[in-house]
Design a protein around this motif. Structure first.
Motif, short mmCIF file in Angstrom:
data_model
loop_
_atom_site.label_atom_id
_atom_site.label_comp_id
_atom_site.label_asym_id
_atom_site.label_seq_id
_atom_site.Cartn_x
_atom_site.Cartn_y
_atom_site.Cartn_z
N LEU A 1 -4.30 -30.64 -18.01
CA LEU A 1 -5.22 -31.59 -17.38
C LEU A 1 -4.53 -32.77 -16.70
CD1 LEU A 1 -8.10 -31.78 -20.03
CD2 LEU A 1 -7.98 -30.40 -17.95
N HIS A 2 -3.26 -33.02 -17.03
CA HIS A 2 -2.65 -34.24 -16.52
C HIS A 2 -1.29 -34.01 -15.85
CE1 HIS A 2 -5.73 -36.65 -18.53
NE2 HIS A 2 -5.55 -35.87 -19.60
N VAL A 3 -0.47 -33.13 -16.39
CA VAL A 3 0.86 -32.93 -15.81
C VAL A 3 0.79 -32.03 -14.58
CG1 VAL A 3 3.19 -32.05 -16.22
CG2 VAL A 3 2.01 -33.33 -18.01
N ILE A 4 0.24 -30.84 -14.74
CA ILE A 4 0.19 -29.89 -13.63
C ILE A 4 -0.63 -30.41 -12.45
CG2 ILE A 4 -0.59 -27.58 -12.96
CD1 ILE A 4 0.25 -26.59 -15.70
N PRO A 5 -1.84 -30.98 -12.66
CA PRO A 5 -2.59 -31.49 -11.50
C PRO A 5 -1.84 -32.58 -10.73
CG PRO A 5 -4.05 -31.26 -13.39
CD PRO A 5 -2.66 -31.04 -13.89
N SER B 1 11.11 -23.76 -10.03
CA SER B 1 11.38 -24.21 -11.39
C SER B 1 12.10 -25.55 -11.41
CB SER B 1 12.20 -23.14 -12.13
OG SER B 1 12.57 -23.60 -13.41
N ARG B 2 13.10 -25.72 -10.58
CA ARG B 2 13.87 -26.97 -10.58
C ARG B 2 13.01 -28.15 -10.15
NH1 ARG B 2 19.39 -26.43 -10.90
NH2 ARG B 2 19.67 -28.42 -9.83
N ILE B 3 12.20 -27.95 -9.12
CA ILE B 3 11.35 -29.05 -8.65
C ILE B 3 10.29 -29.39 -9.68
CG2 ILE B 3 9.66 -29.69 -6.88
CD1 ILE B 3 11.29 -28.05 -4.90
N VAL B 4 9.69 -28.39 -10.31
CA VAL B 4 8.66 -28.63 -11.32
C VAL B 4 9.27 -29.32 -12.54
CG1 VAL B 4 7.11 -27.49 -12.95
CG2 VAL B 4 7.15 -26.77 -10.56
N ARG B 5 10.45 -28.91 -12.93
CA ARG B 5 11.11 -29.56 -14.07
C ARG B 5 11.32 -31.05 -13.80
NH1 ARG B 5 16.26 -31.08 -15.14
NH2 ARG B 5 16.86 -31.22 -17.36
N THR B 6 11.81 -31.37 -12.59
CA THR B 6 12.03 -32.77 -12.24
C THR B 6 10.73 -33.57 -12.27
OG1 THR B 6 13.91 -32.14 -10.84
CG2 THR B 6 12.94 -34.31 -10.48
N GLU B 7 9.67 -32.99 -11.72
CA GLU B 7 8.38 -33.68 -11.72
C GLU B 7 7.84 -33.83 -13.15
OE1 GLU B 7 6.33 -34.96 -9.08
OE2 GLU B 7 8.36 -34.95 -8.27
N THR B 8 8.04 -32.82 -13.98
CA THR B 8 7.56 -32.90 -15.36
C THR B 8 8.29 -33.99 -16.13
OG1 THR B 8 7.09 -30.52 -15.33
CG2 THR B 8 7.21 -31.58 -17.48
#
Length: 274
Positions: A179-183, A147-154
């Motif tokens: 289509l753009h954030v998760i990939p 969660s922490r890593i994904v939040r930072t990337e988002t």
């Protein structure tokens, strides 16, 4: 085409051998892994039993072939569920911000602030041994890291100029996220997934050794090590065989994760190409 990475080739080959040996265990195993024969108990390696027998006369080679099935499947399932839940929480918090971000960040901080091993032991001890409870304990102690890593990337991707351009064109939140954030963060997630699988395997082995994970008579490497505690001095092969399997599995996963990190890191790749 770039030349092959020797580290990745070695890791993939070793991992493939371990996975195929477990997958083809019904074909390769010379005996039923749970068949007992007290007449041949605690025998050393021989032609009939290449890795010897355990305290109940069960063929150790057959049990080793079957031994990684439960641990690997549970580790993959736990890591996949942890990543899915952690990505959901991290993306929602990083994308929408505000109260959602505050709540998700606080929850992640609470779970990350707790000692993971102690929390797993507590959950497994309260709920009892078994694969479903083991899976729950692993997911509850692993999702916060994702969660922490994904939040930072988002947060980083949300500020990119092409995201603003897509918003101007009328793209909605669901389309932008899917289509753009998760990939754009999946390369980091693949590397993190491999490292977390190795940790899950080690956690499963620890809990099973304590009697809180996979239960006997399931042929599992960690259960085999736990069963060998009373006889390891007179029959060291009872610990060496499953212990080496766990070591080789963790080695192959860690080497694969390092190789993927080097290959998917664009900046380090550019430095190597100079």
């Amino acid at each position: 085409m770039k030349k092959h990475d020797p580290q990745m080739v070695f890791a993939v080959t070793l991992l493939a051998i371990l996975l195929l040996s477990n997958l083809l265990a019904p074909v390769l195993a010379p005996y039923d892994p749970n068949a007992t024969d007290m007449a041949v108990r605690l025998q050393g390696p021989s032609v009939a039993h290449p890795l010897g027998t355990d305290a109940l006369g069960r063929d150790l080679f057959s049990r080793v072939l079957y031994g990684g099935r439960a641990s690997i499947l549970v580790a993959l399932a736990a890591t996949a569920l942890s990543m899915a839940f952690g990505m959901l929480v991290g993306v929602l918090g990083g994308w929408f911000g505000g109260a959602i971000d505050w709540i998700t960040t606080a929850a992640a901080n609470i779970f990350q602030g707790l000692p993971g091993t102690c929390l797993m032991i507590a959950i497994a001890g309260i709920l009892g041994p078994g694969i479903p409870n083991l899976l729950l304990a692993l997911v509850l102690t692993s999702w916060a890291g994702f969660s922490r890593i994904v939040r930072t990337e988002t947060l980083r991707i949300r500020e990119e100029s092409y995201i603003e351009g897509l918003r101007t064109l009328g793209a909605g939140n669901c389309r932008l996220l899917w289509l753009h954030v998760i990939p754009n963060m999946m390369s980091n997630m693949v590397v993190l997934f491999t490292s977390r699988v190795g940790r899950c395997v080690l956690s499963i082995a620890s809990l099973s050794y304590l009697g809180l994970g996979i239960r006997p008579p399931t042929p599992d490497w960690s259960v085999m090590i736990s069963d060998a505690r009373l006889n390891y001095r007179s029959a060291p092969h009872l610990i060496i065989a499953p212990g080496m399997c766990i070591f080789l599995l963790l080695l192959s996963i860690n080497l694969l994760g390092d190789a993927l990190r080097n290959r998917l890191d664009v900046r380090s790749q550019e430095v190597r190409d100079l």
